[in-house]
Design an enzyme around this catalytic site. Structure first.
Site, mmCIF file in Angstrom:
data_model
loop_
_atom_site.group_PDB
_atom_site.id
_atom_site.type_symbol
_atom_site.label_atom_id
_atom_site.label_comp_id
_atom_site.label_asym_id
_atom_site.label_seq_id
_atom_site.Cartn_x
_atom_site.Cartn_y
_atom_site.Cartn_z
ATOM 1 N N GLY A 167 0.809 -1.223 0.000
ATOM 2 C CA GLY A 167 0.000 0.000 0.000
ATOM 3 C C GLY A 167 0.838 1.267 0.000
ATOM 4 O O GLY A 167 2.015 1.266 0.349
ATOM 5 N N ARG A 197 -2.139 8.837 3.443
ATOM 6 C CA ARG A 197 -2.405 9.753 4.554
ATOM 7 C C ARG A 197 -1.176 10.051 5.415
ATOM 8 O O ARG A 197 -1.207 10.929 6.270
ATOM 9 C CB ARG A 197 -3.535 9.182 5.426
ATOM 10 C CG ARG A 197 -4.901 9.406 4.802
ATOM 11 C CD ARG A 197 -5.978 9.306 5.848
ATOM 12 N NE ARG A 197 -6.343 7.918 6.114
ATOM 13 C CZ ARG A 197 -6.804 7.501 7.299
ATOM 14 N NH1 ARG A 197 -6.923 8.333 8.303
ATOM 15 N NH2 ARG A 197 -7.137 6.243 7.460
ATOM 16 N N GLN A 199 3.603 -6.635 -6.187
ATOM 17 C CA GLN A 199 2.230 -6.411 -6.641
ATOM 18 C C GLN A 199 2.255 -5.042 -7.314
ATOM 19 O O GLN A 199 2.279 -4.023 -6.636
ATOM 20 C CB GLN A 199 1.256 -6.415 -5.456
ATOM 21 C CG GLN A 199 -0.198 -6.315 -5.879
ATOM 22 C CD GLN A 199 -1.139 -5.957 -4.740
ATOM 23 O OE1 GLN A 199 -0.738 -5.327 -3.774
ATOM 24 N NE2 GLN A 199 -2.396 -6.324 -4.884
ATOM 25 N N THR A 241 -6.877 -6.936 -1.433
ATOM 26 C CA THR A 241 -6.089 -7.770 -0.528
ATOM 27 C C THR A 241 -5.962 -9.220 -1.009
ATOM 28 O O THR A 241 -4.926 -9.857 -0.797
ATOM 29 C CB THR A 241 -6.685 -7.729 0.892
ATOM 30 O OG1 THR A 241 -8.111 -7.856 0.808
ATOM 31 C CG2 THR A 241 -6.372 -6.406 1.591
ATOM 32 N N GLY A 291 1.948 -5.354 7.001
ATOM 33 C CA GLY A 291 3.167 -4.604 7.295
ATOM 34 C C GLY A 291 2.940 -3.317 8.048
ATOM 35 O O GLY A 291 3.888 -2.723 8.575
ATOM 36 N N ASP A 292 1.692 -2.870 8.123
ATOM 37 C CA ASP A 292 1.414 -1.614 8.829
ATOM 38 C C ASP A 292 0.670 -1.854 10.138
ATOM 39 O O ASP A 292 0.106 -0.932 10.709
ATOM 40 C CB ASP A 292 0.626 -0.656 7.925
ATOM 41 C CG ASP A 292 -0.687 -1.246 7.429
ATOM 42 O OD1 ASP A 292 -0.978 -2.415 7.739
ATOM 43 O OD2 ASP A 292 -1.425 -0.527 6.720
ATOM 44 N N ASN A 308 -2.245 4.422 9.583
ATOM 45 C CA ASN A 308 -2.604 5.096 8.330
ATOM 46 C C ASN A 308 -2.200 6.556 8.333
ATOM 47 O O ASN A 308 -2.176 7.198 7.300
ATOM 48 C CB ASN A 308 -4.119 5.011 8.099
ATOM 49 C CG ASN A 308 -4.559 3.575 7.916
ATOM 50 O OD1 ASN A 308 -4.126 2.906 6.989
ATOM 51 N ND2 ASN A 308 -5.376 3.086 8.828
ATOM 52 N N ARG A 367 31.424 9.603 24.577
ATOM 53 C CA ARG A 367 31.277 9.208 23.167
ATOM 54 C C ARG A 367 31.847 7.800 22.941
ATOM 55 O O ARG A 367 32.450 7.214 23.824
ATOM 56 C CB ARG A 367 31.947 10.261 22.281
ATOM 57 C CG ARG A 367 31.148 11.590 22.291
ATOM 58 C CD ARG A 367 31.921 12.699 21.609
ATOM 59 N NE ARG A 367 32.337 12.300 20.270
ATOM 60 C CZ ARG A 367 33.343 12.865 19.605
ATOM 61 N NH1 ARG A 367 34.042 13.844 20.163
ATOM 62 N NH2 ARG A 367 33.648 12.464 18.395
ATOM 63 N N TYR A 372 44.174 15.860 17.787
ATOM 64 C CA TYR A 372 44.038 15.936 16.330
ATOM 65 C C TYR A 372 44.942 17.034 15.807
ATOM 66 O O TYR A 372 44.835 18.191 16.230
ATOM 67 C CB TYR A 372 42.567 16.237 16.004
ATOM 68 C CG TYR A 372 42.212 16.224 14.543
ATOM 69 C CD1 TYR A 372 42.537 15.137 13.732
ATOM 70 C CD2 TYR A 372 41.523 17.294 13.967
ATOM 71 C CE1 TYR A 372 42.188 15.130 12.395
ATOM 72 C CE2 TYR A 372 41.165 17.289 12.634
ATOM 73 C CZ TYR A 372 41.508 16.195 11.843
ATOM 74 O OH TYR A 372 41.154 16.182 10.525
HETATM 75 C C1 UD1 Z 1 -9.156 -4.706 5.135
HETATM 76 C C2 UD1 Z 1 -10.210 -5.802 5.186
HETATM 77 C C3 UD1 Z 1 -11.236 -5.472 6.270
HETATM 78 C C4 UD1 Z 1 -10.539 -5.327 7.590
HETATM 79 C C5 UD1 Z 1 -9.432 -4.286 7.495
HETATM 80 C C6 UD1 Z 1 -8.611 -4.282 8.754
HETATM 81 C C7 UD1 Z 1 -10.391 -6.618 2.894
HETATM 82 C C8 UD1 Z 1 -11.170 -6.592 1.661
HETATM 83 N N1 UD1 Z 1 -10.853 -5.883 3.893
HETATM 84 O O1 UD1 Z 1 -9.834 -3.518 4.756
HETATM 85 O O2 UD1 Z 1 -12.194 -6.493 6.356
HETATM 86 O O3 UD1 Z 1 -11.468 -4.947 8.587
HETATM 87 O O4 UD1 Z 1 -8.520 -4.601 6.406
HETATM 88 O O5 UD1 Z 1 -7.731 -3.211 8.737
HETATM 89 O O6 UD1 Z 1 -9.388 -7.322 2.989
HETATM 90 N N2 UD1 Z 1 -2.914 -4.058 0.426
HETATM 91 C C9 UD1 Z 1 -2.030 -4.471 -0.523
HETATM 92 N N3 UD1 Z 1 -2.443 -4.603 -1.804
HETATM 93 C C10 UD1 Z 1 -3.736 -4.339 -2.176
HETATM 94 C C11 UD1 Z 1 -4.624 -3.894 -1.184
HETATM 95 C C12 UD1 Z 1 -4.191 -3.779 0.102
HETATM 96 O O7 UD1 Z 1 -0.852 -4.734 -0.223
HETATM 97 O O8 UD1 Z 1 -4.010 -4.491 -3.350
HETATM 98 C C13 UD1 Z 1 -2.454 -3.922 1.806
HETATM 99 C C14 UD1 Z 1 -2.514 -2.468 2.256
HETATM 100 O O9 UD1 Z 1 -1.268 -1.851 2.042
HETATM 101 C C15 UD1 Z 1 -2.827 -2.586 3.723
HETATM 102 C C16 UD1 Z 1 -3.617 -3.884 3.822
HETATM 103 O O10 UD1 Z 1 -3.325 -4.618 2.656
HETATM 104 O O11 UD1 Z 1 -1.655 -2.739 4.485
HETATM 105 C C17 UD1 Z 1 -5.097 -3.661 3.985
HETATM 106 O O12 UD1 Z 1 -5.572 -2.969 2.859
HETATM 107 P P1 UD1 Z 1 -6.671 -1.845 2.971
HETATM 108 O O13 UD1 Z 1 -7.063 -1.413 1.613
HETATM 109 O O14 UD1 Z 1 -6.261 -0.839 3.948
HETATM 110 O O15 UD1 Z 1 -7.851 -2.712 3.579
HETATM 111 P P2 UD1 Z 1 -9.116 -2.143 4.262
HETATM 112 O O16 UD1 Z 1 -9.982 -1.518 3.242
HETATM 113 O O17 UD1 Z 1 -8.759 -1.394 5.461
#
Ligand code: UD1
Ligand code: CA
Length: 456
Positions: free
Chosen positions: A11, A15, A72, A78, A100-101, A224, A330, A384
């Site tokens: 991701g 924000r 990706q 996801t 990762g976050d 976020n 130091r 020095y």
């Molecule tokens: C997702 C879940 C939701 C859950 C929430 C918890 C899905 C569809 N929904 O929603 O049910 O309550 O997390 O926080 O899974 N990411 C990728 N590649 C992508 C999309 C996302 O690596 O194509 C990563 C994002 O960087 C992030 C994580 O997956 O770290 C979650 O993605 P995000 O789009 O934030 O999911 P939510 O909509 O919050």
């Protein structure tokens, strides 16, 4: 059944308003994704795969742990993200999906989640929240069995009232996960491939969904924004503070300590407010640390007191020493037992012997100072020459008078005394008094200048 971990880290983190990829933002001096990798490694996985996208090169360059990367290139959801990693998955693997976050999930929680997966069962980490807004909701039938997850944007009003939410973290058998992922489509409000769809597909295929909740809500909290990052930093620091107090350390204020690395402590240590520990620091028994200190890879011996506003980096302090206030040790400083370093003293690459004192306003660099040496106020080692560094040696029982410049390389012999105000550029023999300053003279009948009268 080998364990494989998939960590989603593709991701953008819009924000955060940052050039740094979100998962690389530091929490307690370690990247967010670094925390996740270290924690999942407690499951002894055969492989940890990171799904990277935004800032992939930077992410790859800065991660030090052993991981596999898959890219990706387009963030299509996801499920699409996890699918990029299915090449690393064998049918009999147990797979855990992490984020990762989301840095603060505990090892125990991952272990519980991991234990739920089997060829007939999918594991899911859920939390019951007072305010579930924005999360996917866990849908259960009248018997309480999970039938699926519905995203906020796809949910009915009735479903939005559900307070049990999806953390996103799950565990599944490799073959089950691959089969279900291949069935996910993007027919939903966001036109994304939802990982959450594998639950309803799994139920349809006859699998059960087993849920587990973490002990603390913050274990599933993601970052976020910088506000959320700061919130998790404080939670993490308070957790460390509580562990320190439970292990017998007195903290003057558990809300005002920052441990950005590892801090090992002996019995009955006390730490005053606003002190920062970085790297790997060790405090032996009965160490007292004053307020506003910064310790980086510092090793402090038993019974030593570090007074306020002292900075100690890559240095070793033995037992019963006193350091500071306002001292800076130091890298390469080693203090022997009972040594004293006072205010506005800087040391670097200096070995200072038992009971020796450098009490005020001095610089001691590239030096070997023996035992029972007294270095007077304002003494400077001139180590020095503009091109190279040289060593200063002060043998045992040396007394250096105030405001002395020791021009290295130079040795002051055992028991010698250097009179105040000296510039010592040649070796001093043992047990002598070395005087190296212009003789005081008196000019009689001398008159002070007077101010010129203003003419207009
Ligand atoms: C997702 C879940 C939701 C859950 C929430 C918890 C899905 C569809 N929904 O929603 O049910 O309550 O997390 O926080 O899974 N990411 C990728 N590649 C992508 C999309 C996302 O690596 O194509 C990563 C994002 O960087 C992030 C994580 O997956 O770290 C979650 O993605 P995000 O789009 O934030 O999911 P939510 O909509 O919050
Ligand atoms: Ca989304």
């Amino acid at each position: 059944m080998p364990t494989k971990i998939i960590i989603l880290a593709a991701g953008k983190g819009t924000r955060m308003k940052s050039a740094l990829p979100k998962v690389l933002h530091p929490l307690a001096h370690k990247s967010l994704v670094g925390h996740v990798i270290d924690t999942v490694n407690t499951l002894s996985p055969e492989q940890v795969t990171l799904v990277v996208g935004h800032g992939a090169d930077r992410v790859k360059a800065s991660i030090t742990q052993q991981v596999t990367y898959v890219e990706q290139t387009e963030q299509l959801g996801t499920a699409h993200a996890v699918s990029q990693a299915t090449g690393t998955i064998n049918d009999d693997d147990t797979v855990v999906v992490a984020y990762g976050d989301v840095p603060l999930t505990s090892a125990e929680t991952f272990a519980k989640l991991h234990a739920l997966a089997s060829p007939t069962q999918i594991g899911l980490l859920t939390v019951t929240m007072d305010d579930p807004h924005g999360y996917g909701r866990i849908v259960r039938d009248t018997a309480g069995k999970v039938t699926g997850i519905v995203e906020q944007k796809d949910a009915t009003d009735e479903q939005r009232a559900i307070r049990e939410i999806n953390s996103g973290m799950l565990s599944a058998n490799g073959a089950v996960l691959k089969t279900l992922l291949s069935q996910v489509d993007n027919q939903n409000a966001q036109n994304e491939y939802y990982l959450t769809d594998i639950f309803k597909l799994g139920v349809a295929a006859g699998h059960t969904i087993a849920t587990v909740q973490p002990d603390h809500e913050w274990e599933v909290a993601g970052v976020n924004s910088r506000t959320q990052l700061a919130e998790l930093e404080r939670i993490h620091q308070l957790n460390i503070a509580n562990e320190l107090m439970e292990s017998g350390v007195t903290l003057r204020d558990p809300a005002r300590i920052d441990v950005r690395g590892q801090l090992d402590t002996g019995m009955d240590c006390s730490i005053d407010v606003n002190t920062i520990f970085e790297g790997h620091c060790r405090l032996a028994d009965n160490v007292s640390i004053g307020p506003n200190c910064v310790l980086i890879n510092a090793n402090i011996g038993p019974g030593t007191t570090v007074h306020a506003n002292t900075i100690i980096e890559n240095a070793t302090v033995s037992s019963g020493c006193s350091v500071g206030p306002f001292a800076r040790l130091r890298p390469g400083t080693e203090l022997g037992d009972g040594a004293r370093i006072g205010n506005f003293v800087e040391t670097k690459n200096a070995v200072i012997g038992l009971g020796s004192k450098v009490n005020h306003l001095s610089y001691v660099g590239d030096s070997d100072v023996g035992n029972n040496v007294n270095v007077g106020a304002g003494t400077i080692t001139c180590n020095y020459d503009g091109a190279n560094k040289h060593r200063t040696v002060m043998e045992d029982d040396v007394f250096i008078g105030s405001n002395t410049a020791l021009v290295a390389p130079v040795t002051v012999g055992r028991g010698a005394t250097v009179a105040a105000g000296a510039v010592i550029a040649r070796d001093v023999s043992a047990n002598v008094l070395a005087v190296a300053r212009t003789k005081q003279k008196e000019i009689t009948n001398w008159e002070r200048p007077v101010k010129n009268k203003k003419t207009d």
